[in-house]
Write an enzyme that holds these catalytic residues in place. Structure first.
Site: not given
Length: 295
Positions: A131, A166
């Protein structure tokens, strides 16, 4: 993002359906609670039936399994972090791929890294995109940085993008998605800077460790995206490239207050767009489930 929300609302109204989304809240994290509030408000506006369930974290797995088996539940989301370790990854993969509206399970994430655009061998079910990465792509499309009119694989060609995060939830899949569209992506975390570059012979983006530092790559970046979960980190405005696009998806402000003196576009938060993408994924999964039931 009003267009996407209105499209979801119109689709639900026209088809006279009511997709059901279940959200599990098993922590006291303020950002998670705010996200839950946005989800409830947006679902109420579009016609999605949203059921927020507060559970003890040790009972969460059973609740997820029960929701997987419940035919009246079309989508499942969990407000992370729960345990803050490998158990969270385990829980992400307990959600059925056909109900994984957040796109955090192995099937969705693997498809991102392998640049697979469909979930099935018949190419009848498009892959679910995580999302928040999807929200960021839609924002880049809205400001015409992402050229949706171009062929796949070229929509960000020539762009240099730095992502300061990350995580497996946002930063890493986002880097892969952007690299798959032709961008040169610098992925930054506490340990090093990696580059995600053009697709290789197997149609996968390449990841390379570098000796560069965060402040080496920011000045050459056309887009800088940050998701550092602390109030102490700020990108210095003075090192930003003039005309840069700056996007922050952290719960904290990762850019200095004068960022707009350099940025052509500054997006301080993506949470509300993420919720709309959540509903977009929900509608897609609703159709996949009913297609499966018919067959």
């Amino acid at each position: 993002m009003l267009f996407h929300r209105n499209h979801i609302k119109k689709t639900i109204s026209t088809r006279k359906i009511q997709p059901t989304l279940v959200g599990f809240l098993a922590n006291d994290d303020p950002a998670a609670k705010k996200y839950a509030e946005w989800t409830a408000k947006s679902c109420n506006e579009t016609g999605v039936n949203f059921n927020l369930i507060k559970v003890d974290k040790h009972a969460l797995e059973k609740n997820i399994i029960d929701a997987n088996l419940d035919k009246d539940v079309n989508g499942i989301m969990v407000y992370y972090p729960i345990f803050g370790n490998h158990l969270d990854l385990y829980l992400q993969n307990r959600v059925s791929p056909l109900k994984d509206v957040e796109g955090l399970g192995n099937v969705a994430v693997r498809n991102v890294y392998q640049n697979k655009r469909f979930m099935d061998d018949n190419n009848s079910m498009k892959s679910i995109i995580p999302c928040t990465p999807l929200a960021i792509i839609k924002i880049l499309e809205y400001i015409n940085q992402y050229k949706a009119s171009l062929p796949y694989g070229t929509r960000l060609k020539g762009q240099t993008i730095t992502i300061i995060n990350r995580s497996e939830i946002v930063g890493r899949p986002l880097a892969a998605l952007l690299a798959n569209e032709g961008a040169t992506v610098y992925s930054v975390d506490q340990s090093n800077v990696q580059t995600f570059t053009e697709l290789d012979s197997e149609n996968k983006c390449k990841t390379i460790d570098t000796h560069l530092r965060c402040f080496d790559v920011i000045p050459q970046s056309d887009v800088v995206i940050t998701g550092v979960p602390t109030s102490n980190f700020k990108v210095p405005t003075k090192i930003l490239k003039p005309g840069v696009v700056s996007i922050n998806f952290s719960a904290f402000a990762n850019f200095e207050p004068d960022v707009t003196s350099k940025a052509s576009n500054f997006v301080p938060s993506v949470g509300k767009v993420t919720v709309v993408m959540l509903e977009r994924n929900l509608l897609r999964l609703y159709d996949y489930q009913h297609q499966t039931m018919i067959e």
